[in-house]
Design an enzyme around this catalytic site. Structure first.
Site, PDB file in Angstrom:
ATOM      1  N   LYS A 288      -7.893   6.980   9.890  1.00 17.19           N
ATOM      2  CA  LYS A 288      -8.132   5.526   9.833  1.00 17.19           C
ATOM      3  C   LYS A 288      -8.608   4.970  11.181  1.00 17.19           C
ATOM      4  O   LYS A 288      -8.966   3.799  11.270  1.00 17.19           O
ATOM      5  CB  LYS A 288      -6.848   4.810   9.415  1.00 17.19           C
ATOM      6  CG  LYS A 288      -6.245   5.307   8.113  1.00 17.19           C
ATOM      7  CD  LYS A 288      -6.477   4.350   6.999  1.00 17.19           C
ATOM      8  CE  LYS A 288      -5.861   4.792   5.696  1.00 17.19           C
ATOM      9  NZ  LYS A 288      -4.775   3.964   5.254  1.00 17.19           N
TER      10      LYS A 288
ATOM     11  N   ASP B 144       3.439  -2.195   8.317  1.00 13.63           N
ATOM     12  CA  ASP B 144       2.388  -2.211   7.296  1.00 13.63           C
ATOM     13  C   ASP B 144       1.354  -1.129   7.600  1.00 13.63           C
ATOM     14  O   ASP B 144       1.307  -0.596   8.716  1.00 13.63           O
ATOM     15  CB  ASP B 144       1.717  -3.601   7.296  1.00 13.63           C
ATOM     16  CG  ASP B 144       1.076  -3.937   5.953  1.00 13.63           C
ATOM     17  OD1 ASP B 144       0.959  -3.043   5.090  1.00 13.63           O
ATOM     18  OD2 ASP B 144       0.664  -5.101   5.792  1.00 13.63           O
TER      19      ASP B 144
ATOM     20  N   GLU C  70      -0.055 -10.363   3.690  1.00  9.09           N
ATOM     21  CA  GLU C  70       0.180  -9.470   4.831  1.00  9.09           C
ATOM     22  C   GLU C  70      -0.094 -10.204   6.146  1.00  9.09           C
ATOM     23  O   GLU C  70       0.650 -10.045   7.116  1.00  9.09           O
ATOM     24  CB  GLU C  70      -0.727  -8.244   4.723  1.00  9.09           C
ATOM     25  CG  GLU C  70      -0.316  -7.292   3.612  1.00  9.09           C
ATOM     26  CD  GLU C  70      -1.306  -6.172   3.366  1.00  9.09           C
ATOM     27  OE1 GLU C  70      -0.890  -5.122   2.852  1.00  9.09           O
ATOM     28  OE2 GLU C  70      -2.500  -6.335   3.668  1.00  9.09           O
TER      29      GLU C  70
ATOM     30  N   GLY D 115       0.833  -1.202   0.000  1.00  9.31           N
ATOM     31  CA  GLY D 115       0.000   0.000   0.000  1.00  9.31           C
ATOM     32  C   GLY D 115       0.863   1.245   0.000  1.00  9.31           C
ATOM     33  O   GLY D 115       2.106   1.171   0.036  1.00  9.31           O
ATOM     34  N   SER D 116       0.222   2.400  -0.028  1.00  6.41           N
ATOM     35  CA  SER D 116       0.967   3.653  -0.195  1.00  6.41           C
ATOM     36  C   SER D 116       1.796   4.012   1.039  1.00  6.41           C
ATOM     37  O   SER D 116       2.910   4.534   0.911  1.00  6.41           O
ATOM     38  CB  SER D 116       0.000   4.785  -0.552  1.00  6.41           C
ATOM     39  OG  SER D 116      -0.980   4.932   0.443  1.00  6.41           O
ATOM     40  N   THR D 117       1.278   3.739   2.236  1.00  8.13           N
ATOM     41  CA  THR D 117       2.054   4.060   3.439  1.00  8.13           C
ATOM     42  C   THR D 117       3.275   3.156   3.536  1.00  8.13           C
ATOM     43  O   THR D 117       4.389   3.610   3.837  1.00  8.13           O
ATOM     44  CB  THR D 117       1.177   3.906   4.710  1.00  8.13           C
ATOM     45  OG1 THR D 117      -0.094   4.521   4.469  1.00  8.13           O
ATOM     46  CG2 THR D 117       1.838   4.534   5.916  1.00  8.13           C
TER      47      THR D 117
ATOM     48  N   ALA E 245      -2.924   0.140   7.232  1.00 12.50           N
ATOM     49  CA  ALA E 245      -4.238  -0.460   7.525  1.00 12.50           C
ATOM     50  C   ALA E 245      -5.305   0.451   6.930  1.00 12.50           C
ATOM     51  O   ALA E 245      -5.057   1.629   6.654  1.00 12.50           O
ATOM     52  CB  ALA E 245      -4.447  -0.610   9.028  1.00 12.50           C
TER      53      ALA E 245
HETATM   54  C1  5RP Z   1      -3.096  -3.595   1.319  1.00 11.11           C
HETATM   55  C2  5RP Z   1      -3.320  -3.068   2.684  1.00 11.11           C
HETATM   56  C3  5RP Z   1      -2.830  -1.701   2.978  1.00 11.11           C
HETATM   57  O1  5RP Z   1      -1.944  -1.744   4.051  1.00 11.11           O
HETATM   58  C4  5RP Z   1      -4.026  -0.832   3.319  1.00 11.11           C
HETATM   59  O2  5RP Z   1      -4.950  -0.890   2.241  1.00 11.11           O
HETATM   60  C5  5RP Z   1      -3.600   0.624   3.550  1.00 11.11           C
HETATM   61  O3  5RP Z   1      -3.128   1.169   2.367  1.00 11.11           O
HETATM   62  P1  5RP Z   1      -2.647   2.689   2.280  1.00 11.11           P
HETATM   63  O4  5RP Z   1      -1.416   2.806   3.096  1.00 11.11           O
HETATM   64  O5  5RP Z   1      -2.405   2.906   0.805  1.00 11.11           O
HETATM   65  O6  5RP Z   1      -3.788   3.553   2.799  1.00 11.11           O
HETATM   66  O7  5RP Z   1      -3.881  -3.700   3.545  1.00 11.11           O
HETATM   67  O8  5RP Z   1      -3.622  -4.880   1.159  1.00 11.11           O
END
Ligand code: 5RP
Length: 232
Positions: free
Chosen positions: A126, A86, A108, A31-33, A88
């Site tokens: 979030k 990671d 994940e 994901g982006s983070t 969320a």
């Molecule tokens: C991917 C995920 C990501 O960690 C979740 O969607 C958060 O993404 P982002 O950092 O882009 O908001 O679970 O499967």
């Protein structure tokens, strides 16, 4: 990076990358983070001459890490991970999460379960009082018998939508599976719902992550909040 939310996300990602120490085996989320965290981590590896080994939770993350010179291993080439970092999609006051909007939920979760210390990096938006109403729960499902498995999910009381690309083709995970995005009206007990979903033939895993966050990093406009999750 232009919006306030981008800056908050970057702050959380940097704080996550700062937790990595020399010699660690590190799980890289998706994901982006997580991508921002990988960039900060790569900069630290060069700047501080750190040696780590990483395991990626998706092809996209593996490609990024490789491009940035981070040494990668397959999960089965290591016996544990010291830390995994990671993002969320939602997290509630009990640190229960919905993940998988990016479709990497199965890998994940496997990586989180192999990790000693699980770190979640988010922006403040979030954090929710209750999981679910505004966010579907992604469920990774075998493409074999997909319609049957979807019906069984609905029989548990959920509404469902099979995730499709704009051309209507199935969105497939890195493992070649489909995603069924589910809404359940009553999400009082995410662990129980996770268990019920996982009992269905054809369901490989769910985006409900319960007991898989040890440290929460919340990036805000001008600060980072860090919350240790009490071990039960
Ligand atoms: C991917 C995920 C990501 O960690 C979740 O969607 C958060 O993404 P982002 O950092 O882009 O908001 O679970 O499967």
């Amino acid at each position: 990076m232009n919006s306030n939310s981008d800056h908050a996300k970057d702050r959380a990602a940097r704080a996550g990358a700062d937790l990595v120490r020399d010699g660690m085996i590190v799980g890289l989320g998706s994901g982006s983070t997580a991508a921002l965290m990988v960039r900060h981590l790569a900069a630290r590896l060069v700047g501080e001459r750190l040696a780590i080994v990483a395991v990626a939770t998706s092809r996209a993350t593996a490609d990024l890490a490789r491009t940035l010179g981070i040494a990668l291993k397959e999960l089965d080439e290591v016996d544990h991970l010291d830390i995994s970092l990671d993002g969320a999609d939602e997290i509630d006051p009990q640190f229960r999460m919905i993940k998988g909007r990016g479709g990497a939920l199965l890998r994940e979760k496997v990586v989180a379960c192999a990790s000693t210390h699980r770190v979640t990096m988010i922006t403040a938006d979030k954090r929710v009082e209750r999981l679910g109403p505004g966010m579907p729960i992604p469920v990774e499902v075998s493409t074999f018998g997909l319609a049957h498995t979807e019906r069984h999910i609905r029989e548990l009381g959920g509404t469902t939508a099979i995730r499709r690309a704009p051309d209507s083709s199935l969105v497939l995970t890195d493992g070649g599976n489909a995603i069924v995005d589910c809404h359940f009206p009553d999400l009082d007990d995410p662990a129980a719902l996770d268990a019920r979903l996982q009992c269905l033939a054809g369901v490989l895993d769910t985006g409900l992550f319960v007991g898989l966050c040890d440290l929460l990093i919340v990036g805000t406009l001008d600060d980072v909040e860090t919350l240790e999750v009490p071990r039960s």
